[in-house]
Design a protein around this motif. Structure first.
Motif, PDB file in Angstrom:
ATOM      1  N   VAL A   1      37.867  63.792  51.926  1.00 39.03           N
ATOM      2  CA  VAL A   1      36.760  64.760  51.860  1.00 39.03           C
ATOM      3  C   VAL A   1      35.432  64.016  51.778  1.00 39.03           C
ATOM      4  O   VAL A   1      34.468  64.359  52.465  1.00 39.03           O
ATOM      5  CB  VAL A   1      36.932  65.721  50.658  1.00 39.03           C
ATOM      6  N   GLY A   2      35.384  62.973  50.960  1.00 39.53           N
ATOM      7  CA  GLY A   2      34.156  62.197  50.839  1.00 39.53           C
ATOM      8  C   GLY A   2      33.752  61.562  52.151  1.00 39.53           C
ATOM      9  O   GLY A   2      32.578  61.584  52.537  1.00 39.53           O
ATOM     10  N   ALA A   3      34.709  60.993  52.864  1.00 41.54           N
ATOM     11  CA  ALA A   3      34.415  60.351  54.146  1.00 41.54           C
ATOM     12  C   ALA A   3      33.975  61.367  55.196  1.00 41.54           C
ATOM     13  O   ALA A   3      33.068  61.105  55.987  1.00 41.54           O
ATOM     14  CB  ALA A   3      35.631  59.576  54.637  1.00 41.54           C
ATOM     15  N   ALA A   4      34.607  62.529  55.197  1.00 44.43           N
ATOM     16  CA  ALA A   4      34.266  63.549  56.188  1.00 44.43           C
ATOM     17  C   ALA A   4      32.921  64.205  55.890  1.00 44.43           C
ATOM     18  O   ALA A   4      32.238  64.665  56.803  1.00 44.43           O
ATOM     19  CB  ALA A   4      35.363  64.610  56.248  1.00 44.43           C
ATOM     20  N   SER A   5      32.538  64.224  54.625  1.00 41.49           N
ATOM     21  CA  SER A   5      31.324  64.943  54.232  1.00 41.49           C
ATOM     22  C   SER A   5      30.147  64.038  53.890  1.00 41.49           C
ATOM     23  O   SER A   5      29.038  64.525  53.726  1.00 41.49           O
ATOM     24  CB  SER A   5      31.620  65.809  53.009  1.00 41.49           C
TER      25      SER A   5
ATOM     26  N   PHE B   1      35.790  69.555  59.424  1.00 43.73           N
ATOM     27  CA  PHE B   1      37.180  69.960  59.196  1.00 43.73           C
ATOM     28  C   PHE B   1      38.125  69.117  60.048  1.00 43.73           C
ATOM     29  O   PHE B   1      39.175  68.681  59.594  1.00 43.73           O
ATOM     30  CB  PHE B   1      37.397  71.447  59.504  1.00 43.73           C
ATOM     31  N   THR B   2      37.729  68.885  61.302  1.00 44.58           N
ATOM     32  CA  THR B   2      38.557  68.060  62.185  1.00 44.58           C
ATOM     33  C   THR B   2      38.663  66.638  61.650  1.00 44.58           C
ATOM     34  O   THR B   2      39.752  66.053  61.625  1.00 44.58           O
ATOM     35  CB  THR B   2      37.970  68.058  63.616  1.00 44.58           C
ATOM     36  N   GLU B   3      37.545  66.078  61.205  1.00 47.84           N
ATOM     37  CA  GLU B   3      37.574  64.723  60.646  1.00 47.84           C
ATOM     38  C   GLU B   3      38.432  64.669  59.388  1.00 47.84           C
ATOM     39  O   GLU B   3      39.203  63.727  59.189  1.00 47.84           O
ATOM     40  CB  GLU B   3      36.163  64.233  60.335  1.00 47.84           C
ATOM     41  N   LEU B   4      38.326  65.688  58.544  1.00 47.66           N
ATOM     42  CA  LEU B   4      39.163  65.740  57.341  1.00 47.66           C
ATOM     43  C   LEU B   4      40.638  65.758  57.729  1.00 47.66           C
ATOM     44  O   LEU B   4      41.448  64.996  57.180  1.00 47.66           O
ATOM     45  CB  LEU B   4      38.816  66.975  56.493  1.00 47.66           C
ATOM     46  N   ALA B   5      41.000  66.608  58.670  1.00 46.58           N
ATOM     47  CA  ALA B   5      42.394  66.701  59.108  1.00 46.58           C
ATOM     48  C   ALA B   5      42.889  65.365  59.651  1.00 46.58           C
ATOM     49  O   ALA B   5      43.998  64.922  59.332  1.00 46.58           O
ATOM     50  CB  ALA B   5      42.538  67.802  60.160  1.00 46.58           C
TER      51      ALA B   5
END
Length: 108
Positions: free
Chosen positions: A36-40, A64-68
């Protein structure tokens, strides 16, 4: 009686509060928070499980795609997190629960 600098330093070290980890240190929680930290671009130490991905962290479809993708990179046995499953109110705790349940062989 005057204290030496070493005694004063020792006293300061023992009276200052010790830093505590902001989150439990289980691998699933750590992995999800890192993803979550990396995606956000939010630092992991400011994230809390009760934060909503969309409402609190302003996740968009690309995030969301990056988190997945990051979750699958961390746990290759996970299926891709379906964007239709994630709602605006979905929290980090919900994602942690989904990962745990899926890894345990349940259906998410």
């Amino acid at each position: 009686m005057q204290q030496t600098t070493e005694q004063q330093t020792t006293e300061q070290q023992t009276t200052e509060p010790q830093a505590t980890a902001p989150h439990p240190t289980d691998p699933v929680t750590e992995g999800v928070l890192a993803a979550v930290g990396a995606a956000s671009d939010f630092p992991v130490d400011v994230l809390t499980p009760d934060q909503s991905l969309a409402n609190d962290l302003d996740f968009d479809s690309l995030m969301f795609t990056e988190l997945a993708e990051r979750l699958v990179a961390t746990w290759p046995q996970l299926p891709m997190l379906d964007k239709d499953t994630v709602r605006p109110a979905t929290t980090i705790a919900d994602v942690i629960g989904w990962v745990r349940e899926t890894l345990a062989g349940g259906t998410a």
